[in-house]
Design an enzyme around this catalytic site. Structure first.
Site, mmCIF file in Angstrom:
data_model
loop_
_atom_site.group_PDB
_atom_site.id
_atom_site.type_symbol
_atom_site.label_atom_id
_atom_site.label_comp_id
_atom_site.label_asym_id
_atom_site.label_seq_id
_atom_site.Cartn_x
_atom_site.Cartn_y
_atom_site.Cartn_z
ATOM 1 N N VAL A 1 -3.246 4.750 -1.437
ATOM 2 C CA VAL A 1 -4.056 5.073 -2.621
ATOM 3 C C VAL A 1 -5.503 4.802 -2.261
ATOM 4 C CG1 VAL A 1 -4.554 4.534 -5.035
ATOM 5 C CG2 VAL A 1 -2.197 4.564 -4.239
ATOM 6 N N ALA B 1 -9.123 0.773 -1.270
ATOM 7 C CA ALA B 1 -7.892 1.518 -0.985
ATOM 8 C C ALA B 1 -6.764 0.519 -0.758
ATOM 9 C CB ALA B 1 -8.068 2.383 0.262
ATOM 10 N N LYS B 2 -5.549 0.967 -0.740
ATOM 11 C CA LYS B 2 -4.397 0.113 -0.383
ATOM 12 C C LYS B 2 -3.257 1.036 -0.003
ATOM 13 C CE LYS B 2 -3.351 -4.324 -0.426
ATOM 14 N NZ LYS B 2 -4.286 -5.411 -0.095
ATOM 15 N N GLY B 3 -2.374 0.558 0.868
ATOM 16 C CA GLY B 3 -1.255 1.410 1.262
ATOM 17 C C GLY B 3 -0.038 0.580 1.573
ATOM 18 N N ASP C 1 -1.764 -6.309 5.991
ATOM 19 C CA ASP C 1 -1.425 -6.948 4.706
ATOM 20 C C ASP C 1 -0.019 -7.527 4.907
ATOM 21 O OD1 ASP C 1 -2.652 -6.846 1.771
ATOM 22 O OD2 ASP C 1 -0.505 -6.629 1.544
#
Ligand code: NAD
Length: 411
Positions: free
Chosen positions: A56, A101-103, A142
């Protein structure tokens, strides 16, 4: 309340305090792009297996989007969305030139072999390589991913775009990773705590700390609190919890955990129920594990005077209200754990310049950024007459809104 609802609620409250135009408010909340890809790989036994990967990209008005990639069985699009949004406000609070952002990939990394993890990472990179980049979106490790994962992404991405070390941060130092990156989030937590305590005429020396989580963030924070003369009186992780009212020798506890894989049976402390960690007697409570751990059921039991949110969204909005009525001062996640992304920014800068810094420079710059951000947050608290969470949210949201308007936003 789930992570996305809680994050949206904090954002809306900040937008109201700032008096943002309602259309701008709505547009700041909507992610720039949501990517979902199917990653099919052969397992070591030759069978095919498929995993869903997400990225995202929330906002890029202040610079390339930035955020971690998580490998976890419960990677959920709503949570990835919330964490991407939090990264937008966090990078703005830290005043580094990034968006958010992050995924993640829905998988159980412990059940995959190293070669399966490598294949999965390479296939995921092949599917998203055109949508990430040094000036577009820069992933980092992460939960469930690490420096090795970043090295595979760097290698796969470079096959398409030429050698690009700055496309990921949190890399091994042999591939351009920054010195000090591993400790950065925990170290940032400690600098943030120092800034807060100074405001209250206190310092780490002599205060007592209870720390939930003894992974990357929790163990570094514990080690540095201990080094600075703080008494870490209780520590927990997924394996259990230990306590010592006179202070735990953190270096010895780390060695014990390395040797045995658990906190229990450590000579220098007594075992305790890990459910009691959050209500343990201490001056400063530092959640460094999961989200939502402080909620309506347990907030009233907290005995600390200060909570430092080293984990992402550890305090749900009900707990926030209860704790603030109790007079507990909460240092919010979008500031308290920003040390990791700040040193990621330093890594990106070093890669772009082709000039690496020594560790002292990294740590000194980190302290400067964390201290400045704290004073900026306090400035917003005074201006808007609000608590530290809203001070941080209004600071971050205001910076992103200003950048959006300056770049030419049409209602
Ligand atoms: P990690 O996986 O290294 O460590 C997590 C720790 O939490 C482990 O010690 C684990 O045993 C413990 N834990 C898990 N469930 C628990 C439970 N029920 N009770 C007590 N302990 C439990 O993860 P990390 O990188 O240290 O991240 C911790 C938190 O900090 C997460 O919320 C993460 O999103 C946030 N964070 C991390 C970074 C970073 O740079 N690593 C940056 C910003 C925010």
């Amino acid at each position: 309340m789930n992570a996305l609802a809680a994050t949206n609620r904090n954002f809306r409250q900040a937008a109201r305090i700032l008096g943002l135009d309602s259309k701008l408010e709505k547009s700041l909340l909507i992610p720039f792009r949501e990517i979902k890809v199917e990653c099919t790989i052969p397992k070591d036994d030759g069978t095919l297996v498929s995993y869903i990967g997400f990225r995202v990209q929330h906002d890029n008005s202040r610079g390339p989007m930035k955020g971690g990639i998580r490998y976890h069985p419960e990677v959920d699009p709503d949570e990835v969305n919330a964490l991407a949004q939090l990264m937008t406000w966090k990078t703005a609070v830290a005043d580094i030139p990034y968006g958010g952002a992050k995924g993640g990939i829905g998988c159980t990394p412990k059940e995959l072999s190293i070669s399966e993890l490598e294949r999965l990472t390479r296939v995921f990179t092949q599917k998203i390589h055109d949508l990430i980049g040094v000036n577009t979106d820069v992933p980092a490790p992460d939960m469930g991913t690490n420096a090795q994962t970043m090295a595979w992404i760097l290698d796969e991405y470079s096959k398409f775009h030429g050698y690009s070390p700055a496309v990921v941060t949190g890399k091994p130092t042999d591939l351009g990773g920054s010195l000090g990156r591993e400790a950065a989030t925990g170290r940032g937590v400690v600098y943030a705590t120092e800034a807060l305590l100074a405001e209250h005429g206190k310092s780490i020396k002599g205060l007592t700390f209870a720390i939930q989580g003894f992974g990357n963030v929790g163990s570094w924070a514990a080690r540095l609190f201990h080094e600075k003369g703080g008494k870490v009186v209780a520590v927990s992780d997924i394996t259990g919890a230990v306590r010592n009212p006179n202070g735990i020798d953190i270096q010895a506890l780390l060695q014990h955990k390395d040797k045995t894989g658990k906190l229990a049976d450590f000579d220098g402390a007594d075992a305790m129920d890990s459910n009691d960690l959050l209500s343990h007697e201490c001056d400063v409570l530092v959640p460094c594990a999961l989200g939502g751990v402080l909620n309506r059921e347990n907030a009233g039991d907290v005995r600390a005077k200060f909570i430092i949110e080293a984990a992402n969204h550890p305090t749900d909005p009900d707990a926030d209200e209860i704790l603030s009525k109790m007079g507990v001062v909460i240092l919010p996640d979008i500031y308290a754990n920003a040390g990791g992304v700040t040193v990621s920014y330093f890594e990106w800068v070093q890669n772009i310049q082709g000039f690496m810094w020594d560790e002292d420079k990294v740590n000194n710059e980190l302290k400067r950024y964390m201290t400045k951000a704290f004073h900026n947050i306090k400035g917003m608290c005074q201006l808007q007459d609000c608590n530290l969470r809203m001070g941080a949210f209004t600071l971050g949201v205001n910076r992103v809104a200003r950048a959006t308007l300056l770049r030419g936003w049409e209602a």
